[in-house]
Write a protein that holds these residues in place. Structure first.
Motif, PDB file in Angstrom:
ATOM      1  N   ILE A 120      -4.381  10.419  -1.324  1.00 58.34           N
ATOM      2  CA  ILE A 120      -4.951   9.104  -1.601  1.00 58.34           C
ATOM      3  C   ILE A 120      -4.164   8.006  -0.899  1.00 58.34           C
ATOM      4  CG2 ILE A 120      -5.916   9.781  -3.815  1.00 58.34           C
ATOM      5  CD1 ILE A 120      -3.634   8.301  -5.142  1.00 58.34           C
ATOM      6  N   PHE A 121      -4.839   6.870  -0.705  1.00 60.38           N
ATOM      7  CA  PHE A 121      -4.252   5.668  -0.128  1.00 60.38           C
ATOM      8  C   PHE A 121      -4.703   4.514  -1.006  1.00 60.38           C
ATOM      9  CE2 PHE A 121      -4.614   1.955   2.657  1.00 60.38           C
ATOM     10  CZ  PHE A 121      -3.332   1.908   3.172  1.00 60.38           C
ATOM     11  N   GLY A 122      -3.776   3.691  -1.470  1.00 61.06           N
ATOM     12  CA  GLY A 122      -4.151   2.585  -2.344  1.00 61.06           C
ATOM     13  C   GLY A 122      -3.010   1.649  -2.631  1.00 61.06           C
ATOM     14  N   HIS A 123      -3.185   0.845  -3.675  1.00 60.41           N
ATOM     15  CA  HIS A 123      -2.179  -0.150  -4.066  1.00 60.41           C
ATOM     16  C   HIS A 123      -2.094  -0.205  -5.587  1.00 60.41           C
ATOM     17  CE1 HIS A 123      -6.020  -2.312  -4.115  1.00 60.41           C
ATOM     18  NE2 HIS A 123      -5.478  -3.055  -5.068  1.00 60.41           N
ATOM     19  N   PHE A 124      -1.032  -0.820  -6.099  1.00 63.16           N
ATOM     20  CA  PHE A 124      -0.808  -0.940  -7.538  1.00 63.16           C
ATOM     21  C   PHE A 124      -1.320  -2.280  -8.048  1.00 63.16           C
ATOM     22  CE2 PHE A 124       2.402   2.192  -6.334  1.00 63.16           C
ATOM     23  CZ  PHE A 124       2.180   3.164  -7.288  1.00 63.16           C
ATOM     24  N   ASN A 125      -1.890  -2.272  -9.276  1.00 61.85           N
ATOM     25  CA  ASN A 125      -2.298  -3.515  -9.915  1.00 61.85           C
ATOM     26  C   ASN A 125      -1.183  -4.015 -10.832  1.00 61.85           C
ATOM     27  OD1 ASN A 125      -2.494  -1.877 -12.176  1.00 61.85           O
ATOM     28  ND2 ASN A 125      -4.706  -2.105 -12.427  1.00 61.85           N
ATOM     29  N   LYS A 126      -1.468  -5.058 -11.611  1.00 62.80           N
ATOM     30  CA  LYS A 126      -0.453  -5.649 -12.493  1.00 62.80           C
ATOM     31  C   LYS A 126      -0.001  -4.696 -13.592  1.00 62.80           C
ATOM     32  CE  LYS A 126      -2.145 -10.322 -11.835  1.00 62.80           C
ATOM     33  NZ  LYS A 126      -2.804 -11.464 -12.472  1.00 62.80           N
ATOM     34  N   ARG A 127      -0.854  -3.770 -14.002  1.00 64.97           N
ATOM     35  CA  ARG A 127      -0.517  -2.804 -15.046  1.00 64.97           C
ATOM     36  C   ARG A 127       0.151  -1.549 -14.491  1.00 64.97           C
ATOM     37  NH1 ARG A 127      -5.703  -2.611 -19.053  1.00 64.97           N
ATOM     38  NH2 ARG A 127      -5.546  -4.736 -19.793  1.00 64.97           N
TER      39      ARG A 127
ATOM     40  N   TYR B  46       0.834  -1.203   0.000  1.00 71.64           N
ATOM     41  CA  TYR B  46       0.000   0.000   0.000  1.00 71.64           C
ATOM     42  C   TYR B  46       0.864   1.246   0.000  1.00 71.64           C
ATOM     43  CZ  TYR B  46      -3.999  -2.953   0.937  1.00 71.64           C
ATOM     44  OH  TYR B  46      -4.984  -3.890   0.826  1.00 71.64           O
ATOM     45  N   VAL B  47       0.364   2.309  -0.642  1.00 71.62           N
ATOM     46  CA  VAL B  47       1.078   3.584  -0.691  1.00 71.62           C
ATOM     47  C   VAL B  47       0.114   4.708  -0.309  1.00 71.62           C
ATOM     48  CG1 VAL B  47       2.751   2.885  -2.438  1.00 71.62           C
ATOM     49  CG2 VAL B  47       0.606   3.885  -3.153  1.00 71.62           C
ATOM     50  N   SER B  48       0.677   5.762   0.217  1.00 70.23           N
ATOM     51  CA  SER B  48      -0.072   6.962   0.552  1.00 70.23           C
ATOM     52  C   SER B  48       0.600   8.126  -0.163  1.00 70.23           C
ATOM     53  CB  SER B  48      -0.059   7.173   2.064  1.00 70.23           C
ATOM     54  OG  SER B  48      -0.764   8.329   2.400  1.00 70.23           O
TER      55      SER B  48
END
Length: 86
Positions: A58-65, A3-5
């Protein structure tokens, strides 16, 4: 899953790319680089609040793309643009 912020500004128009499920895309500009972001959770509310060049956290995560999937967001200074009567 990592996860990244991040904090930055909305650098492009907020666009709907899918209606089922509802999916919104925008570009986030930070001091270091630009990120392609997708919002699925609470996307209708995000469309209402977000506008180009608005500050956002924002707070989230990266997908395969290598797109940033936004789990939580906070669009800053929105209250100044709207008046609410109850």
């Amino acid at each position: 899953m990592e996860y990244v912020s991040l904090k930055g500004t909305i650098n492009s128009a907020v666009k709907v790319i899918s209606f089922s499920p509802y999916l919104v895309r925008f570009e986030l500009k930070t001091a270091e680089q630009n990120y392609n972001c997708l919002v699925a959770k609470d996307a209708l509310n995000f469309m209402y609040l977000a506008e180009e060049s608005a500050p956002i956290a924002i707070f989230g995560h990266f997908n395969k793309r290598h797109q940033l999937i936004v789990d939580k967001y906070h669009v800053k200074n929105v209250i100044q643009n709207f008046s609410v009567v109850r």
